[in-house]
Design an enzyme around this catalytic site. Structure first.
Site, short mmCIF file in Angstrom:
data_model
loop_
_atom_site.label_atom_id
_atom_site.label_comp_id
_atom_site.label_asym_id
_atom_site.label_seq_id
_atom_site.Cartn_x
_atom_site.Cartn_y
_atom_site.Cartn_z
N HIS A 15 16.56 15.62 26.88
CA HIS A 15 15.21 15.35 26.36
C HIS A 15 15.09 13.86 26.12
O HIS A 15 15.97 13.23 25.53
CB HIS A 15 14.94 16.10 25.06
CG HIS A 15 13.60 15.75 24.48
ND1 HIS A 15 12.43 16.31 24.94
CD2 HIS A 15 13.24 14.86 23.51
CE1 HIS A 15 11.41 15.80 24.28
NE2 HIS A 15 11.87 14.92 23.41
N ASP A 62 5.51 25.56 16.49
CA ASP A 62 5.48 24.13 16.80
C ASP A 62 4.19 23.75 17.50
O ASP A 62 3.62 22.69 17.25
CB ASP A 62 6.67 23.74 17.66
CG ASP A 62 6.62 22.26 18.04
OD1 ASP A 62 6.74 21.43 17.12
OD2 ASP A 62 6.42 21.96 19.22
N ARG A 83 -0.64 18.06 13.30
CA ARG A 83 -0.11 16.73 12.96
C ARG A 83 -0.87 15.64 13.68
O ARG A 83 -1.10 14.55 13.13
CB ARG A 83 1.38 16.65 13.32
CG ARG A 83 2.30 17.44 12.40
CD ARG A 83 3.68 17.58 13.00
NE ARG A 83 4.25 16.29 13.32
CZ ARG A 83 5.11 16.09 14.32
NH1 ARG A 83 5.48 17.08 15.11
NH2 ARG A 83 5.58 14.88 14.54
N SER A 111 10.29 19.33 15.66
CA SER A 111 9.41 19.66 16.78
C SER A 111 10.18 19.62 18.09
O SER A 111 10.12 20.55 18.90
CB SER A 111 8.23 18.69 16.82
OG SER A 111 7.43 18.91 17.95
N LYS A 136 12.05 23.36 20.19
CA LYS A 136 11.76 23.72 21.59
C LYS A 136 13.03 23.69 22.43
O LYS A 136 13.25 24.58 23.26
CB LYS A 136 10.72 22.76 22.17
CG LYS A 136 9.34 22.87 21.55
CD LYS A 136 8.30 22.11 22.34
CE LYS A 136 8.41 20.61 22.20
NZ LYS A 136 7.90 20.10 20.91
#
Length: 422
Positions: free
Chosen positions: A82, A161, A168, A183, A187
């Site tokens: 990620h 989320d 947010r 967050s 995931k």
């Protein structure tokens, strides 16, 4: 238990209990708690922070709000990467097939671009026919046959989320390391992989421009992954200058294909190989990712993935019909090229979006004809702008005012890989 008591507790600096966290996340996901109350708790978290125990439980509650992918039918070790996002960051398009060629199965669930940072799904959709919305069985089939898949997360993955992220975005509660970390990690943990490598960008084009904040986020995410049984490490990588030379969807796909063919820019190759080596270490596999990049096996994996997801790997990529150049006003050495300015310019040219529902232009973007350290002559083009409509050029050029410096001495070299956190 009620929402107001949970809000008051966090507002006053108390540590929320497991039951309070489970109740609030579950009830908000099921629309039993109003957006106004969830916004109040989010703001209290921004101000008060979260302890490691709170954050681990908050992340677990978000994972539990939906399904967790079962990758046990996949014979290979599973790992993913990620990135916190940057300009010209097409690493995923190269890394996933490199990982597959090394024997890893990489189920890369990715997102779309917003603002000056590009999105992996937007890039891949520049390939004619490429499908990013896959059913779970399709995703697992592609992963099992090819060794990698890059697609959108299904609606059943971490719905808490999805709701909290949207809230947010409109309540000024994005800039919180606990909320950012939970967050991202909820995931990624819900993907079900054995291992995860985080590419945390640092610099002007990154979400977190200073290294101390980036380090804190990386440490928090590594701890969350470890707490939830996922082998996790992180690399802090430089994002003061665009990664590679292209910023824009089809332009980045073309650069990724060139990289897989052995002619990619050095910085992109360096980041990709460093992340691949992290994935191999975490999964316990022994392979040489540089060899997989040079022997054509990673390129074959990419072609197989594109075909499996409905795309044509031989199709001509979209090109914007209009071009403009930004030229040097003096001779010398390019000392700085600001990543954020280039990203904003690409966005204004049509490569990005201001809202999630906005369309993007596949051919739009910026090509960096020079990078810091290159010698340049007065009048020589530094950047090439691509757009569908020439009316977009003035605003893109305005974003690039002051984006680069030319001097007499070469700049101090900045390492691409800044730190490793595990």
């Amino acid at each position: 238990m009620n929402a107001i008591d949970v809000i008051r507790a966090k507002r006053d600096g108390a540590e929320l209990s497991d039951d309070q966290i489970d109740y609030f996340v579950d009830a908000y996901t099921r629309a039993e708690i109003a957006d106004e109350q969830a916004a109040a708790l989010l703001m209290a978290i921004v101000w008060r922070g979260m302890s490691p125990a709170e954050l681990s439980r908050w992340t677990a509650a978000m994972i539990a709000s939906g399904e967790r992918l079962d990758l046990s039918p996949i014979a290979r070790p599973t790992a993913d990467k990620h990135s916190t996002g940057g300009v010209g960051d097409k690493v995923s398009l190269v890394l996933a097939p490199v990982a597959a060629a090394c024997g890893i199965a990489d189920p890369m669930l990715s997102g779309r671009g917003l603002g000056h940072t590009g999105g992996t799904l937007d890039k891949l959709e520049a390939i004619p026919g490429f499908r990013v919305d896959l059913a779970r069985d399709e995703m697992l089939d592609c992963l099992g046959r090819v060794g990698c898949v890059i697609c959108a997360a299904g609606p059943g993955l971490t719905p808490a989320d999805r709701k909290l992220y949207a809230l947010r975005d409109v309540t000024g509660t994005v800039e919180s390391i606990p909320l950012i970390a939970s967050s991202i990690m909820s995931k990624k943990i819900a993907e079900g992989t054995d291992a995860l490598v985080l590419d945390v960008k640092v610099g002007s084009g990154a979400f977190l421009p200073d290294i101390s904040s980036a380090r804190a986020l990386a440490e928090t995410m590594v701890a969350l992954g470890t707490d939830h049984g996922v082998k996790t490490s992180a690399l802090l990588t430089s994002m003061d200058t665009p990664l590679g030379r292209a910023a824009g969807n089809a332009l980045e796909v073309a650069e990724s294909v060139a990289t897989l063919s052995g002619s990619g820019p050095e910085d992109l190759v360096e980041v990709t190989l460093a992340l691949a080596r992290e994935m191999l270490e975490l999964t316990g596999l022994s392979a040489d990712p540089a060899e997989r990049l040079s022997d054509g096996s990673a390129a074959r994996a990419f072609r197989n993935m594109v075909t499996a997801q409905g795309g044509d790997p031989d199709a001509t990529l979209p090109e914007a019909p209009e071009r403009a150049e930004v030229r040097a006003r003096s001779s010398g050495v390019l000392q700085r090229l600001d990543a954020r300015a280039v990203g904003v310019a690409a966005w204004r040219l049509g490569a990005g979006r201001a809202r999630k529902e906005d369309p993007v232009n596949a051919g739009a973007g910026v090509v960096c004809l020079h990078k810091p350290g290159n010698e340049i002559s007065e009048g020589e083009p530094i950047l090439e702008l691509h757009a569908e409509d020439p009316a977009r050029f003035p605003s893109a050029c305005a974003a690039l005012e002051g984006a680069f410096d030319i001097g007499t001495e070469p700049p101090e070299p900045v390492p691409v890989i800044l730190e490793r956190i595990a």
